[in-house]
Design an enzyme around this catalytic site. Sequence first.
Site, PDB file in Angstrom:
ATOM      1  CG  ASN A  29      10.003   5.250 -59.046  1.00  0.00           C
ATOM      2  OD1 ASN A  29       9.350   6.743 -59.274  1.00  0.00           O
ATOM      3  ND2 ASN A  29      10.258   5.441 -60.765  1.00  0.00           N
ATOM      4  CG  HIS A  30      10.573   9.330 -62.608  1.00  0.00           C
ATOM      5  ND1 HIS A  30      10.905   9.517 -63.805  1.00  0.00           N
ATOM      6  CD2 HIS A  30       9.374   8.373 -62.181  1.00  0.00           C
ATOM      7  CE1 HIS A  30      10.407   8.877 -64.346  1.00  0.00           C
ATOM      8  NE2 HIS A  30       9.158   7.649 -62.797  1.00  0.00           N
ATOM      9  CG  HIS A  79       7.434   8.954 -55.197  1.00  0.00           C
ATOM     10  ND1 HIS A  79       6.469  10.105 -56.697  1.00  0.00           N
ATOM     11  CD2 HIS A  79       7.610   7.483 -56.970  1.00  0.00           C
ATOM     12  CE1 HIS A  79       6.530   9.785 -57.330  1.00  0.00           C
ATOM     13  NE2 HIS A  79       7.104   7.969 -57.765  1.00  0.00           N
ATOM     14  CG  HIS A 154       4.851   4.727 -58.141  1.00  0.00           C
ATOM     15  ND1 HIS A 154       6.304   4.871 -58.418  1.00  0.00           N
ATOM     16  CD2 HIS A 154       4.993   3.451 -57.578  1.00  0.00           C
ATOM     17  CE1 HIS A 154       6.731   3.767 -58.668  1.00  0.00           C
ATOM     18  NE2 HIS A 154       6.107   3.161 -57.996  1.00  0.00           N
TER      19      HIS A 154
END
Length: 202
Positions: A29-30, A79, A154
């Site tokens: 997500n990053h 992730h 995560h």
Amino acid sequence: RGAFSIETMTLLILLKIKYPSRVTLIRGNHESRQITQIYGFYTECQRKYRNPNVWKYITDLFDYLPIAAIIDETMFCVHGGLSPFCQKIDQIKSIQRIREIPHEGAFADLMWSDPDGDLDGFRISPRGAGYTFGSDVVKRFLQCNGINKIYRAHQLCMEGYLILFNGTMNTVWSAPNYCYRYNNLASILEMDEYLNDFFNVF
């Protein structure tokens, strides 16, 4: 997140170039334009290079990272977690991934979702994206896809890793003292030729 994000990403890219069949980088997500602007990567690039070009090149690269990976046909790596819209691994292959991570749908869920040892099924995540899910979801996913374990990241783990659901869901957290304030341990997962895993904690 951290003072040396550019150097870390550059090293990972170089390792992938040097050992293309031995290094697999998957998207989290990053690895998106929005999150990197919120949590410091954009600012770091501006500070070190005095323009946004490096940030643009690296975030463009993020669009091409795979969403998930499979080890030896028995282990699924992602992730975040699982999605109610994506029960089969083959469905992941059909996701249009060369774009910014969306706010909802299977792509978003794979980046943002988390396991929860206290519930069954899927529930909307308190993170504002993705879902939380229970052991029944994991069991069904494993059976549907003929795999044994899921490895993911995560989620901050104070001991550096977390094993759930009789070892079928494993979280590997590799950022010690996260954000320079949590004083947590971290780990790197090591796997031998017999697929026995070991968490190297630091």
